[in-house]
Scaffold this active site. Structure first.
Site, PDB file in Angstrom:
ATOM      1  N   HIS A 112       0.913   0.644  -0.281  1.00  0.00           N
ATOM      2  CA  HIS A 112       1.107  -0.327  -1.358  1.00  0.00           C
ATOM      3  C   HIS A 112       1.490  -1.651  -0.696  1.00  0.00           C
ATOM      4  CE1 HIS A 112       3.309  -2.229  -4.711  1.00  0.00           C
ATOM      5  NE2 HIS A 112       2.691  -1.391  -5.532  1.00  0.00           N
ATOM      6  N   ASP A 188       7.969   5.709   2.390  1.00  0.00           N
ATOM      7  CA  ASP A 188       7.950   5.099   1.060  1.00  0.00           C
ATOM      8  C   ASP A 188       7.719   6.225   0.051  1.00  0.00           C
ATOM      9  OD1 ASP A 188       7.407   3.862  -1.307  1.00  0.00           O
ATOM     10  OD2 ASP A 188       5.740   2.649  -0.579  1.00  0.00           O
ATOM     11  N   GLN A 191       5.949   7.368  -4.874  1.00  0.00           N
ATOM     12  CA  GLN A 191       5.153   8.281  -5.698  1.00  0.00           C
ATOM     13  C   GLN A 191       5.531   9.739  -5.467  1.00  0.00           C
ATOM     14  OE1 GLN A 191       3.272   7.210  -8.074  1.00  0.00           O
ATOM     15  NE2 GLN A 191       3.084   5.055  -7.510  1.00  0.00           N
ATOM     16  N   LYS A 214       9.943   5.389 -11.679  1.00  0.00           N
ATOM     17  CA  LYS A 214       8.701   6.176 -11.644  1.00  0.00           C
ATOM     18  C   LYS A 214       9.080   7.654 -11.818  1.00  0.00           C
ATOM     19  CE  LYS A 214       6.335   2.830  -8.643  1.00  0.00           C
ATOM     20  NZ  LYS A 214       5.343   2.043  -9.362  1.00  0.00           N
ATOM     21  N   CYS A 351      -2.240  -2.811  -6.345  1.00  0.00           N
ATOM     22  CA  CYS A 351      -1.408  -3.376  -5.263  1.00  0.00           C
ATOM     23  C   CYS A 351      -1.654  -2.647  -3.950  1.00  0.00           C
ATOM     24  CB  CYS A 351       0.079  -3.324  -5.610  1.00  0.00           C
ATOM     25  SG  CYS A 351       0.510  -4.325  -7.011  1.00  0.00           S
TER      26      CYS A 351
HETATM   27  C1  PLP Z   1       3.540   3.664  -3.011  1.00  0.00           C
HETATM   28  C2  PLP Z   1       4.298   2.538  -3.672  1.00  0.00           C
HETATM   29  N1  PLP Z   1       5.157   1.815  -2.942  1.00  0.00           N
HETATM   30  C3  PLP Z   1       5.880   0.819  -3.483  1.00  0.00           C
HETATM   31  C4  PLP Z   1       5.753   0.487  -4.811  1.00  0.00           C
HETATM   32  C5  PLP Z   1       6.567  -0.642  -5.372  1.00  0.00           C
HETATM   33  O1  PLP Z   1       7.466  -0.185  -6.335  1.00  0.00           O
HETATM   34  P1  PLP Z   1       8.343  -1.227  -7.179  1.00  0.00           P
HETATM   35  O2  PLP Z   1       7.395  -1.927  -8.089  1.00  0.00           O
HETATM   36  O3  PLP Z   1       9.343  -0.403  -7.891  1.00  0.00           O
HETATM   37  O4  PLP Z   1       8.976  -2.148  -6.216  1.00  0.00           O
HETATM   38  C6  PLP Z   1       4.856   1.215  -5.615  1.00  0.00           C
HETATM   39  C7  PLP Z   1       4.653   0.856  -7.027  1.00  0.00           C
HETATM   40  O5  PLP Z   1       3.632   1.157  -7.624  1.00  0.00           O
HETATM   41  C8  PLP Z   1       4.122   2.264  -5.029  1.00  0.00           C
HETATM   42  O6  PLP Z   1       3.257   3.003  -5.738  1.00  0.00           O
END
Ligand code: PLP
Length: 392
Positions: A112, A188, A191, A214, A351
């Protein structure tokens, strides 16, 4: 027994909607909303800085929430930092490490943007970055990462479950690889947390980031970052609540987690997140995982059977199902699904532009599942997509 109808009763918004945009954000159960209401109506005060009984009550609830989240992730509460989302946590790590010229970071093409841009920015400070390609299903293996490890590799940063492919990475193996080579490891978990059992003690990562909004079912504006060795990280912001003593010539930071949480935190959000995590624990993460994966794998399999539909990612996926109706723009498909069947899902690059570019496509439609989705909703999605293919 997993009782999805019982679960759905705790999410009133689901009565009139088919909500399949859970990888973006999930719905929050009434129990967590009530916990926030209780804070506002019964004991609202600031955290950690008053002797009066409301401040003590607020601090207890906020710290209990931290304990609950730490318990779910199997890590110490004092290493569990509240943030406003995963992005803030990732920036905290990227900007908090004291980088040396020539340090090397390994990340992947499936990240992401929030787990990519903070590392890309460090190039300006003399840090070298390797972005490892996945296989065609969106997996980045330990072996693929190992090929790029050098003596100067300071950090390996990888997503646990890809939000663009749905692929699950071997987080334990990746962390071991980093450890064996004297590097730090960041996972990270945006998900994965709440969607599958996460055991940070076993994973033995240095950093783990997740939003609260999430898989953990908390409100927006919440997130959590685990930091194994807090002294390694310089706080992103400093000020009230983060220091033990201050004179005109200097200051001494508090221990973690306080040193990372300067200013008044999102108290209602943290309390709501704690209650939401308790809800996840009451249902059981392993059962949630089984339920979500069954739905996602079934949806992926059935969509792939439809002529003119392409599904991406591996068969053995997390709760994320990206697809396209060939000949139609993903945004148009998402709009038709919404307008004709009230199916809410996401379309576009999610993203994660480099990963989607790697697939040589211009975005996907993404159905993503949570603990409250049903087989009937999968039926509705598959039937609606079948109809849409006749328009292509
Ligand atoms: C894999 C991953 N990393 C980071 C994020 C960023 O999350 P946040 O919007 O809560 O900062 C997301 C959000 O969709 C994500 O799917």
């Amino acid at each position: 027994m997993y009782d999805v109808e019982n679960i759905r009763a705790d999410f009133p918004v689901l009565k009139d909607n088919i909500y399949l945009d859970n990888a973006a954000t999930t719905q929050t159960p009434v129990q967590a909303v009530r916990a926030m209401e209780e804070y506002f109506f019964k004991y609202a005060a600031n955290h950690g800085r008053g002797a009066h009984h409301l401040a003590r009550q607020t601090t207890d609830h906020f710290e209990n929430a931290r304990e609950t989240i730490a318990d779910l992730l199997n890590c110490p509460a004092e290493n569990t930092i509240f943030t406003k989302n995963a992005t803030e946590g990732l920036n905290l790590i990227a900007r908090g490490i004291e980088w040396q010229d020539g340090d090397h970071i390994i990340t992947t093409l499936i990240e992401h943007h929030s787990d990519l841009l903070p590392w890309m920015e460090l190039r300006e400070r003399g840090v070298e970055l390797t972005i490892v390609e996945p296989d065609n299903e969106g997996h980045v293996s330990v072996e693929a990462l190992e090929q790029h490890i050098r003596p100067s590799t300071r950090l390996v940063a990888v997503t646990h479950i890809s939000n663009s492919f749905g692929s699950i990475q071997d987080a334990n193996g990746i962390c071991k690889l980093a450890r064996d080579h004297g590097s730090l490891c960041l996972i990270d978990g945006s998900q994965s947390a709440g969607h599958m059992p996460v055991n940070l003690k076993q994973m033995d990562c240095d950093f783990f980031t997740t939003p609260g909004h999430k898989g953990l079912l908390g409100p927006q504006g919440t997130g959590v970052t685990y930091i194994k060795e807090p002294e390694l990280i310089k706080p992103l912001i400093i000020g009230g609540g983060a220091v033990r003593s201050v004179t005109t010539t200097g200051y001494e930071l508090e221990e973690a987690p306080a040193r990372f949480e300067a200013g008044t935190p999102n108290i209602p959000g943290g309390i709501g997140l704690g209650r939401a995590v308790k809800y996840v624990q009451e249902i059981g993460v392993s059962d949630i995982e089984k339920h979500e994966r069954r739905l996602a794998q079934n949806a992926a399999y059935r969509l792939a059977q439809i002529e003119g539909v392409e599904v991406y990612g591996p068969p053995d996926r997390g709760a994320v199902v990206p697809f396209n109706v060939l000949g139609l723009n993903p945004h148009d498909v998402a709009m038709i699904l919404d307008e004709t069947r009230q199916i809410c899902l996401r379309s576009g690059y999610h993203c994660a532009m480099p990963g989607i570019d790697f697939m040589k496509i211009e975005g996907t439609v993404r159905a993503s599942f949570a603990l409250y989705n049903t087989e009937e909703e999968v039926d509705a999605l598959v039937e609606a997509v079948e109809q849409i293919t006749t328009l292509a």
